[in-house]
Design an enzyme around this catalytic site. Structure first.
Site, PDB file in Angstrom:
ATOM      1  N   SER A 149       0.807  -1.217   0.000  1.00 35.22           N
ATOM      2  CA  SER A 149       0.000   0.000   0.000  1.00 35.22           C
ATOM      3  C   SER A 149       0.840   1.267   0.000  1.00 35.22           C
ATOM      4  O   SER A 149       0.354   2.327  -0.412  1.00 35.22           O
ATOM      5  CB  SER A 149      -0.941   0.008   1.208  1.00 35.22           C
ATOM      6  OG  SER A 149      -0.203   0.084   2.412  1.00 35.22           O
ATOM      7  N   LYS A 151       0.058   4.883   6.872  1.00 31.09           N
ATOM      8  CA  LYS A 151      -0.428   5.658   5.737  1.00 31.09           C
ATOM      9  C   LYS A 151       0.185   7.056   5.782  1.00 31.09           C
ATOM     10  O   LYS A 151       0.857   7.439   6.733  1.00 31.09           O
ATOM     11  CB  LYS A 151      -1.961   5.767   5.743  1.00 31.09           C
ATOM     12  CG  LYS A 151      -2.712   4.437   5.746  1.00 31.09           C
ATOM     13  CD  LYS A 151      -2.514   3.651   4.474  1.00 31.09           C
ATOM     14  CE  LYS A 151      -3.260   2.314   4.552  1.00 31.09           C
ATOM     15  NZ  LYS A 151      -3.000   1.471   3.354  1.00 31.09           N
TER      16      LYS A 151
END
Length: 259
Positions: free
Chosen positions: A89, A151
């Site tokens: 990711s 993230k």
């Protein structure tokens, strides 16, 4: 004749005394160092002695373990700790080799484990929940509370952001929240799926890549160009509050002394 007899008698007396003294001393020495006088500890006393030593050793080990755990846990919660980045990711920021060597990764589990990027997670930097756009943060997933996610912060509270979905939507980030996304939109479950996340879920900021050696570096700030930072509209800065006069502080001070 009498003198010779007297000398012989004196000699015999002295000899007798010396002989008695020697035998007495010999018996005393033999009695003191005789094996019979050594007290062999009984089996019960020996067992109790060993048990006491084991108990003291166990208490010391338990005390050292508890103290070490408390110190290490406090250091990890307050300062930081190393962590492994798993998944795709955050490509190309982390684990870029997964994209280039997919076949080799699938065939060798040890190679996959050793080449994963390891980062330093600074908990100290996240203590005040003061983040910048572009910071890579570590937080508890709002979907799975037992999962830890990494993230990038795209928008802060009060900002307006356009989502990266097929049908873009303009969203205003509420107070106490932020908008996070993965660098690899095709393999990321982020705020585009579950919306802004509370700042209270964030407990660390990734500051450095510490392993593998060839990837060691300080993580840069700012939002990469491929994430389209122009779709974020920062909040309008509010005017600074008016400075309170000294008379206001005096009135507040005397207010607490009024009956």
């Amino acid at each position: 004749m009498k003198e010779q007899k007297l000398l012989y008698t004196s000699y015999k007396t002295v000899r007798s005394h010396l002989t008695d003294m020697f035998y007495s001393y010999t018996r005393l020495v033999l009695k003191k160092f005789s094996p019979i006088n050594y007290r062999v500890p009984s089996e019960r006393k020996l067992r109790d002695k060993i048990h006491g030593k084991l108990v003291r050793m166990g208490k010391l080990t338990l005390y050292s373990t508890i103290c070490s755990y408390c110190v290490m846990n406090t250091c990890m919660d307050m300062i930081g700790y190393p962590a492994v980045v798993i998944g795709k990711s955050m490509q190309p920021e982390f684990n870029e080799f997964l994209r280039r060597r997919q076949q080799a990764v699938n065939s060798s589990q040890s190679f996959f484990t050793s080449d994963l990027d390891k980062v330093w997670v600074s908990c100290w930097k996240a203590r005040n929940f003061s983040f910048d756009r572009g910071d890579i943060v570590v937080f508890y997933s709002p979907k799975e509370p037992y999962d830890i996610v990494i993230k990038r912060v795209i928008a802060l509270e009060g900002d307006s952001v356009i989502t990266s979905q097929n049908e873009p939507i303009k969203i205003r980030v509420p107070e106490g929240h932020c908008w996070v996304e993965g660098d690899n939109w095709d393999n990321s479950v982020d705020s585009n799926k579950y919306g802004p996340i509370p700042l209270a879920l964030i407990f660390g900021v990734a500051t450095h890549v510490i392993w593998p050696y060839r990837h060691q570096r300080k993580i840069g700030s700012g939002i990469p160009a491929h994430l389209q930072p122009d779709r974020v509209q920062p909040r309008e800065s509010s005017p600074p509050p008016e400075a309170k006069s000294w008379w206001h502080h005096v009135k507040v001070f005397f207010y607490f002394f009024n009956p």
